[in-house]
Design an enzyme around this catalytic site. Structure first.
Site, PDB file in Angstrom:
ATOM      1  N   GLU A  68     -53.910  -9.933  44.924  1.00 17.10           N
ATOM      2  CA  GLU A  68     -52.566  -9.488  44.527  1.00 17.10           C
ATOM      3  C   GLU A  68     -51.899  -9.228  46.187  1.00 17.10           C
ATOM      4  O   GLU A  68     -50.727  -9.910  46.249  1.00 17.10           O
ATOM      5  CB  GLU A  68     -52.517  -8.157  44.003  1.00 17.10           C
ATOM      6  CG  GLU A  68     -53.052  -8.189  42.618  1.00 17.10           C
ATOM      7  CD  GLU A  68     -54.554  -7.639  42.380  1.00 17.10           C
ATOM      8  OE1 GLU A  68     -55.100  -7.104  41.432  1.00 17.10           O
ATOM      9  OE2 GLU A  68     -55.188  -7.595  43.668  1.00 17.10           O
ATOM     10  N   LYS A 125     -58.159  -4.044  53.437  1.00 18.68           N
ATOM     11  CA  LYS A 125     -59.344  -3.950  54.381  1.00 18.68           C
ATOM     12  C   LYS A 125     -59.984  -5.402  54.506  1.00 18.68           C
ATOM     13  O   LYS A 125     -60.295  -5.703  55.761  1.00 18.68           O
ATOM     14  CB  LYS A 125     -60.236  -2.894  53.915  1.00 18.68           C
ATOM     15  CG  LYS A 125     -61.543  -2.731  54.544  1.00 18.68           C
ATOM     16  CD  LYS A 125     -62.589  -1.682  53.865  1.00 18.68           C
ATOM     17  CE  LYS A 125     -62.033  -0.256  53.981  1.00 18.68           C
ATOM     18  NZ  LYS A 125     -63.228   0.542  53.819  1.00 18.68           N
ATOM     19  N   GLY A 174     -60.555   3.500  50.005  1.00 21.24           N
ATOM     20  CA  GLY A 174     -59.224   3.170  49.908  1.00 21.24           C
ATOM     21  C   GLY A 174     -58.373   4.296  49.663  1.00 21.24           C
ATOM     22  O   GLY A 174     -57.242   4.685  49.833  1.00 21.24           O
ATOM     23  N   ARG A 175     -58.800   4.929  48.550  1.00 18.72           N
ATOM     24  CA  ARG A 175     -58.114   6.340  47.877  1.00 18.72           C
ATOM     25  C   ARG A 175     -57.761   7.321  48.963  1.00 18.72           C
ATOM     26  O   ARG A 175     -57.325   8.597  48.476  1.00 18.72           O
ATOM     27  CB  ARG A 175     -58.411   6.493  46.467  1.00 18.72           C
ATOM     28  CG  ARG A 175     -59.962   6.850  46.282  1.00 18.72           C
ATOM     29  CD  ARG A 175     -60.291   6.988  44.918  1.00 18.72           C
ATOM     30  NE  ARG A 175     -61.811   6.994  44.773  1.00 18.72           N
ATOM     31  CZ  ARG A 175     -62.636   6.090  44.650  1.00 18.72           C
ATOM     32  NH1 ARG A 175     -62.350   4.632  45.094  1.00 18.72           N
ATOM     33  NH2 ARG A 175     -63.936   6.416  44.565  1.00 18.72           N
ATOM     34  N   GLU A 189     -60.368   7.326  39.351  1.00 13.10           N
ATOM     35  CA  GLU A 189     -61.367   6.323  40.113  1.00 13.10           C
ATOM     36  C   GLU A 189     -62.648   6.817  40.787  1.00 13.10           C
ATOM     37  O   GLU A 189     -63.582   6.107  40.862  1.00 13.10           O
ATOM     38  CB  GLU A 189     -60.658   5.453  41.069  1.00 13.10           C
ATOM     39  CG  GLU A 189     -61.083   4.293  41.637  1.00 13.10           C
ATOM     40  CD  GLU A 189     -60.594   3.274  42.383  1.00 13.10           C
ATOM     41  OE1 GLU A 189     -59.834   2.402  41.970  1.00 13.10           O
ATOM     42  OE2 GLU A 189     -60.353   3.221  43.862  1.00 13.10           O
ATOM     43  N   LYS A 198     -61.723  -7.708  37.606  1.00 16.96           N
ATOM     44  CA  LYS A 198     -61.436  -8.859  38.924  1.00 16.96           C
ATOM     45  C   LYS A 198     -61.963  -9.994  38.703  1.00 16.96           C
ATOM     46  O   LYS A 198     -61.325 -11.235  38.923  1.00 16.96           O
ATOM     47  CB  LYS A 198     -61.930  -8.087  40.312  1.00 16.96           C
ATOM     48  CG  LYS A 198     -60.942  -6.824  40.772  1.00 16.96           C
ATOM     49  CD  LYS A 198     -61.245  -6.513  42.092  1.00 16.96           C
ATOM     50  CE  LYS A 198     -60.672  -5.273  42.549  1.00 16.96           C
ATOM     51  NZ  LYS A 198     -60.946  -5.067  43.989  1.00 16.96           N
ATOM     52  N   HIS A 256     -37.874  17.727  29.450  1.00 15.65           N
ATOM     53  CA  HIS A 256     -36.966  16.857  28.500  1.00 15.65           C
ATOM     54  C   HIS A 256     -37.632  15.632  28.266  1.00 15.65           C
ATOM     55  O   HIS A 256     -37.003  14.847  27.307  1.00 15.65           O
ATOM     56  CB  HIS A 256     -35.624  16.432  29.064  1.00 15.65           C
ATOM     57  CG  HIS A 256     -34.744  17.782  29.583  1.00 15.65           C
ATOM     58  ND1 HIS A 256     -33.832  18.257  28.659  1.00 15.65           N
ATOM     59  CD2 HIS A 256     -34.872  18.355  30.649  1.00 15.65           C
ATOM     60  CE1 HIS A 256     -33.166  19.277  29.190  1.00 15.65           C
ATOM     61  NE2 HIS A 256     -33.817  19.409  30.432  1.00 15.65           N
TER      62      HIS A 256
END
Length: 540
Positions: free
Chosen positions: A212, A206, A267-268, A353, A504, A384
């Site tokens: 990153e 954005k 964002g999510r 979050e 951050k 399993h």
């Protein structure tokens, strides 16, 4: 409302727990032959069976009363109306506007945001068709065959989850890869199998400032320039999903190929915005429209259905029941569909979050525990691995099981085995096996306790016809609204994420120390604790 947890509604719910502690799911099913259908909701082809939850009709009435006392309906209506319910950032929360049909009206500050959404979708469709048809070509004239989406968090988790979930819908001859981790191994793996001449890179950020994402994008840019020996290749191999036109242009991306979204899209909650561009290219605009329609199906159900018949509300209330009244601290999501392998990871961000908060909307300490640990893996792989703990461990872990009546592949026998396991696991978790039942099988007495299953482990089962784009949209919206309702009940702002900021800031500071001439000395001078200083010294 912070006084909810001293209200008569809440006190009545807490006082009700001993009645449930004194019974079990075996008895509840034995006493009510219709329980398997009466504790269920069906909406838009999505079937929610919560009969294997440790609740009665009285429990549900008490839970709905809590939702009413918390003002869930008023908060829901405020969200859909575009009010600034994200109070710590002063923003509306309107991911629901992203999937409104053309012609709808949702106003923010006098602006009909649906018209803006539709304009962006039209540009996305045009671009996606150009790539899919081969009319968009790279610097050397090659059509695009590989899409690399570079993002992180909400700019990655949604698209990568949906791309895997909708593999049957992907265009032949087109490969989607996703890069999110700052570990260079992630980018290296994506570039190793790609041909620069036929690769399009979608940079999703954005602000166009996430370290990153921008680090990975810069190295991908160098890879493109190195292949062609010309910076003019960048605009033919990069597009941006961003709102920062200046930084996008400085990177070398043509701003005509920049797709934006709005500050009222978290964002999510953004996979159905331009963040889904790479997904739209992969599955095509028509399938993406069906994906959006699935979201809208559940939006309308959530907006209009009475609380007692409202699927997201019921899921939210069950979560509150276990988190706050029973003190169960985690929640498993177990899709019996390999293509939904990334769905639990997607929900981790959506839920943890959003609701991993310790203060109320007004900044006061919360009155109760919030936000469970969300985790899971696809069945039958999980059987399993960790199901042993779910069945016989000392912790009770409520779980959602997700299944589909029909597969989107040709292996019908495989699918019947998969469904048999899905139904067997929820029955086994609910009913268990008593010591007498074990003995009746002829098991040696010294092994009886080892083979007892306590049962009474609560599960919800979600069933749909097939894992289509529309159903994926429905599932995402279902959990979005569940998380929202829980945030209302806990009186927290589900739409900020200040908890990610401190790490951050510290990472930026430590990076400057790691890149200095003497990292160890720089760390000491910065005043880090002795552990951090020693760790920096050891890698410098």
């Amino acid at each position: 409302m912070s006084d909810l947890f001293s209200s008569p509604e809440w006190e009545a719910l807490v006082a009700h727990r001993p009645a449930l502690a004194a019974t079990n799911l075996r008895k509840l099913f034995a006493d009510d032959p219709t329980r398997g259908t009466s504790f269920s909701i069906e909406t838009n082809g999505l079937y929610l069976d919560y009969s294997k939850q440790l609740v009665t009709a009285e429990t549900m009435n008490l839970l709905v009363a809590v939702a009413e006392a918390a003002g869930v309906e008023a908060h829901r209506d405020a969200m859909f109306a575009g009010e600034a319910i994200n109070n710590t950032e002063g923003r509306a929360v309107l991911h629901t506007a992203l999937r409104q049909p053309a012609g709808a009206t949702v106003e923010v500050d006098g602006q009909n945001v649906v018209a803006d959404v539709q304009a962006t979708l039209a540009r996305m469709r045009e671009f996606a068709e150009a790539v899919r048809s081969g009319s968009w070509v790279g610097f050397s004239g090659e059509p695009i065959r590989t899409i690399i989406n570079i993002g992180i968090g909400g700019s990655d988790l949604g698209p990568v989850m949906c791309a895997q979930a909708l593999r049957p819908d992907m265009a032949d001859g087109l490969t989607l890869n996703f890069v999110s981790n700052i570990d260079g191994a992630d980018l290296a793996a994506a570039l190793a199998t790609a041909d620069p001449a036929s690769t399009l890179i979608v940079v999703s950020s954005k602000t166009f400032g996430t370290i990153e994402t921008l680090t990975n994008a810069r190295y991908a840019r160098d890879w493109i320039i190195g292949a062609f020996g010309d910076e003019e290749a960048v605009p033919k191999h990069f597009v941006a999903v961003s709102t920062n036109e200046e930084k996008v242009a400085a990177f070398g991306i043509d701003t005509n190929n920049m797709f934006g979204f709005w500050d009222w899209v978290g964002g999510r909650y953004s996979v159905d915005s331009a963040i889904g561009l790479s997904l739209m290219i992969g599955i095509g605009p028509e399938a993406f429209d069906e994906f959006l329609a699935g979201f809208h199906d559940i939006d309308e159900h959530f907006r209009t259905a009475p609380l007692a018949q409202n699927a997201p509300v019921i899921m939210a209330l069950l979560g509150v029941w276990y988190r706050n009244v029973w003190d169960y601290r985690s929640h498993a999501v177990l899709p019996y569909a390999n293509d939904l392998a990334r769905f639990p990871a997607y929900l981790q961000q959506l839920d943890m979050e959003s609701n991993g908060k310790q203060v109320t909307r007004s900044g006061e300490p919360v009155a109760v525990e919030t936000g469970p640990v969300v985790w899971g893996e696809p069945g039958t792989n999980g059987q399993h691995a960790f199901y042993q703990l779910i069945h016989q461990g000392t912790s009770v872990i409520p779980a959602d099981f997700i299944g589909f009546a029909k597969p989107r592949h040709e292996y019908d026998e495989h699918h019947k085995i998969l469904l048999a396991n899905l139904f067997a696991q929820t029955e086994a978790l609910a009913m268990g096996k008593t010591a007498d039942e074990v003995r009746a099988e002829g098991v040696a007495e010294e092994l009886v306790n080892h083979k007892v299953f306590p049962g009474n482990r609560p599960t919800t089962t979600l069933l749909a016809e097939s894992l289509t784009p529309r159903v994926v949209g429905q599932l995402i919206a279902l959990y979005e609204h569940k998380v929202f309702c829980q945030g209302v009940i806990w009186d927290i702002n589900s739409f900020d994420q200040w908890g990610v900021e401190l790490g951050k800031v510290l990472a930026t500071n430590i990076l400057s120390e790691l890149t200095s001439d003497d990292p160890a000395a720089a760390a000491v001078a910065a005043g880090h604790d002795s552990s951090t200083c020693e760790l920096i010294r050891r890698v410098s």
